[in-house]
Design a protein around this motif. Structure first.
Motif, PDB file in Angstrom:
ATOM      1  N   ALA A 102       0.832  -1.206   0.000  1.00  0.00           N
ATOM      2  CA  ALA A 102       0.000   0.000   0.000  1.00  0.00           C
ATOM      3  C   ALA A 102       0.864   1.253   0.000  1.00  0.00           C
ATOM      4  CB  ALA A 102      -0.926  -0.003   1.210  1.00  0.00           C
ATOM      5  N   ALA A 103       1.938   1.237   0.789  1.00  0.00           N
ATOM      6  CA  ALA A 103       2.846   2.388   0.830  1.00  0.00           C
ATOM      7  C   ALA A 103       3.596   2.533  -0.491  1.00  0.00           C
ATOM      8  CB  ALA A 103       3.830   2.239   1.982  1.00  0.00           C
ATOM      9  N   ALA A 104       4.017   1.402  -1.074  1.00  0.00           N
ATOM     10  CA  ALA A 104       4.763   1.446  -2.333  1.00  0.00           C
ATOM     11  C   ALA A 104       3.915   2.000  -3.475  1.00  0.00           C
ATOM     12  CB  ALA A 104       5.276   0.050  -2.680  1.00  0.00           C
ATOM     13  N   LEU A 154      11.105  10.161   1.695  1.00  0.00           N
ATOM     14  CA  LEU A 154      11.668  11.171   0.803  1.00  0.00           C
ATOM     15  C   LEU A 154      11.501  10.760  -0.656  1.00  0.00           C
ATOM     16  CD1 LEU A 154      13.139  13.845   0.546  1.00  0.00           C
ATOM     17  CD2 LEU A 154      15.310  12.617   0.757  1.00  0.00           C
ATOM     18  N   LEU A 155      11.574   9.470  -0.923  1.00  0.00           N
ATOM     19  CA  LEU A 155      11.374   8.976  -2.283  1.00  0.00           C
ATOM     20  C   LEU A 155       9.949   9.278  -2.759  1.00  0.00           C
ATOM     21  CD1 LEU A 155      12.912   7.358  -4.475  1.00  0.00           C
ATOM     22  CD2 LEU A 155      11.809   5.305  -3.579  1.00  0.00           C
ATOM     23  N   ILE A 156       8.972   9.041  -1.895  1.00  0.00           N
ATOM     24  CA  ILE A 156       7.575   9.323  -2.250  1.00  0.00           C
ATOM     25  C   ILE A 156       7.356  10.822  -2.388  1.00  0.00           C
ATOM     26  CG2 ILE A 156       5.195   9.178  -1.424  1.00  0.00           C
ATOM     27  CD1 ILE A 156       5.948   6.470  -0.153  1.00  0.00           C
ATOM     28  N   VAL A 157       7.965  11.613  -1.501  1.00  0.00           N
ATOM     29  CA  VAL A 157       7.857  13.074  -1.599  1.00  0.00           C
ATOM     30  C   VAL A 157       8.447  13.575  -2.915  1.00  0.00           C
ATOM     31  CG1 VAL A 157       8.662  15.269  -0.614  1.00  0.00           C
ATOM     32  CG2 VAL A 157       7.800  13.473   0.892  1.00  0.00           C
ATOM     33  N   SER A 158       9.564  12.974  -3.329  1.00  0.00           N
ATOM     34  CA  SER A 158      10.171  13.378  -4.601  1.00  0.00           C
ATOM     35  C   SER A 158       9.231  13.103  -5.766  1.00  0.00           C
ATOM     36  CB  SER A 158      11.505  12.647  -4.813  1.00  0.00           C
ATOM     37  OG  SER A 158      11.320  11.286  -5.167  1.00  0.00           O
ATOM     38  N   ARG A 159       8.476  12.015  -5.680  1.00  0.00           N
ATOM     39  CA  ARG A 159       7.507  11.718  -6.728  1.00  0.00           C
ATOM     40  C   ARG A 159       6.378  12.758  -6.740  1.00  0.00           C
ATOM     41  NH1 ARG A 159       8.124   8.976 -10.993  1.00  0.00           N
ATOM     42  NH2 ARG A 159       5.972   8.248 -10.942  1.00  0.00           N
TER      43      ARG A 159
END
Length: 474
Positions: A70-72, A125-130
């Motif tokens: 779900a997070a991915a 941070l990876l999700i924020v970058s997206r």
């Protein structure tokens, strides 16, 4: 549009570029027009690649960071959320502050955030970058599309330009899975790294070859209330749609999200009616071709995103195929876009935008009907490959025609708004279609669970066709 201007005559928005007089072929463009078109098309290619490449890397990212499925999934959803939420604001900012300026700034941020995502060791941070990349795409996409619209005059020139533009857009989406599969086999971080040099190359070319934005004679005032309610309403709407499958369509969170987003957007409309310099001039919706194009775009993309989701579920989850194998099945769709893209301009000029659009929309119906025949063993020659070809034909013809229809009859100073509206319809429609298909299928691994999803995308195709037929009859 300025009807008195001849093709390639210098325009007040710094758009169309002069061609040598006496040229026999009126549709032959000077080199600088081609360079400009390649820059615009490269921007939309980059957006398509960045959306589709990430899909094949999600399992690897999930394992490396130890996050839930779900997070991915927010690696995809965060991009869609920001893209759909900022498109209208991005398109209007391009009109107000300069399309070249917005394009260059957005590409710089896109490149920087791509590098951050490629080297980060933190999943959040990876999700924020997206999310930030989706936000910048919400500015660069409408800026590129509106620059194209003012560079090439309405008629055969713009039809040809949009055909090539669509070729790059569809190629980005269709080749993203293939490229993503190849890069993920090496390291998933290359998927985040690849967009950075492409964005920097486009940024450099834009600074070098695109004319500066013309100076504004009047003082611009930001409609802060309109901007805040629009962005908040769009973000909440897209978030509610994206998360409805997990939360439940009848849950308090989903119903409350739709209600609150509706209130915010209603507040936005009230503000726009009262301010002297509205963020969006509501009178633009009197353009019936623009409205019909936006409705059709939302429905078409809803079915298209659902189709991609279902075929991935069928081939990868149920049959155990690798992402690269699935990408090869969809390769004919990309090839049809490559074949038809350069021919769309002459086709639209000869037969009219509505007829070309209807042919494209009709192609989706047998494509989705074929999907009803999928079985426990893959039928390449009579089901999967013909469906891929039909989907490519429909996508190639329809998207270009919708872009032409959605910008026709719109003044130059509102082309960014028209582009933002059309792109918003595509993204919100795609998110809604994916949510509807997800809700339609029954959880599990049985083949039968796909049938309700196929029926849903078939319904999207029929509704899209009916919407255009009704508009055509009027």
């Amino acid at each position: 549009m300025s009807a008195s201007l001849t093709p390639y005559e210098e325009r007040p928005e710094g758009g169309a570029l002069a061609a040598p007089a006496g040229r026999k072929d009126p549709l032959r463009w000077p080199a600088r027009s081609w360079v400009a078109l390649l820059i615009f098309s490269g921007v939309i290619l980059l957006d398509g690649l960045d959306i589709s490449m990430i899909a094949v890397a999600i399992p690897e990212i999930q394992r490396e960071f130890g996050i839930s499925a779900a997070a991915a999934q927010w690696l995809v959803s965060a991009y869609i959320l920001a893209f759909g939420g900022f498109l209208l604001l991005g398109g209007r900012c391009a009109d107000l502050f300069g399309r070249r300026r917005v394009l260059v700034t957005g590409l710089a941020v896109f490149a920087l955030v791509s590098l951050i995502g490629a080297f980060t060791g933190d999943a959040v941070l990876l999700i924020v970058s997206r999310f930030v990349k989706g936000m910048t795409a919400g500015f660069t996409g409408p800026a590129a599309m509106s620059l194209l619209a003012i560079t090439f005059p309405e008629g055969p020139h713009r039809n040809k330009a949009f055909g090539i533009f669509n070729l790059f857009e569809a190629s980005g989406y269709s080749s993203g899975l293939l490229i993503g599969g190849l890069l993920a086999a090496l390291d998933w971080r290359y998927i985040f790294l690849l967009p950075a040099p492409i964005a920097l190359l486009l940024l450099t070319a834009a600074l070098r070859f695109l004319p500066p934005d013309p100076p504004r004679s009047e003082r611009l005032r930001i409609d802060l209330g309109g901007a805040a309610t629009l962005v908040a309403g769009m973000l909440l709407l897209v978030f509610t749609v994206v998360s409805a499958a997990d939360a439940g369509w009848t849950s308090l969170r989903t119903i409350g999200g739709f209600a609150l987003s509706g209130l915010l957007l209603a507040g936005f409309l009230a503000i726009e009616r009262s301010v002297k310099q509205p963020l969006i001039r509501l009178g633009i919706f009197r353009n019936r071709s623009l409205v019909a194009a936006n409705v059709s775009a939302a429905l078409l993309y809803g079915g298209a995103m659902g189709f991609q989701f279902l075929i991935a579920l069928y081939l990868q989850n149920l049959l155990g195929w690798q992402p690269l194998q699935m990408a090869l099945v969809l390769l004919p769709a990309g090839l049809m876009v490559v074949v038809l893209g350069p021919k769309l301009g002459p086709l639209i000029s000869r037969f009219g935008v509505t007829r070309v659009l209807l042919v494209g929309l009709v192609a989706f119906v047998p494509c989705y009907l074929l999907m009803l025949r999928i079985g426990p063993t893959p039928d390449l020659w009579t089901v999967l490959l013909p469906a891929s070809v039909l989907w490519g034909v429909g996508f190639a013809l329809s998207i270009s025609a919708l872009m032409v229809a959605g910008t026709s009859g719109v003044d130059d100073h509102e082309q960014g708004l028209a582009a933002g509206l059309l792109n918003s319809s595509l993204q919100v429609g795609g998110a809604c279609g994916l949510a509807v298909v997800t809700a339609a299928i029954v959880p599990g691994t049985e083949l039968e669970m796909l049938t309700p999803g196929v029926v849903a995308i078939l319904a999207f195709a029929v509704l899209t066709l009916l919407a255009q037929l009704i508009h055509w009859r009027r």
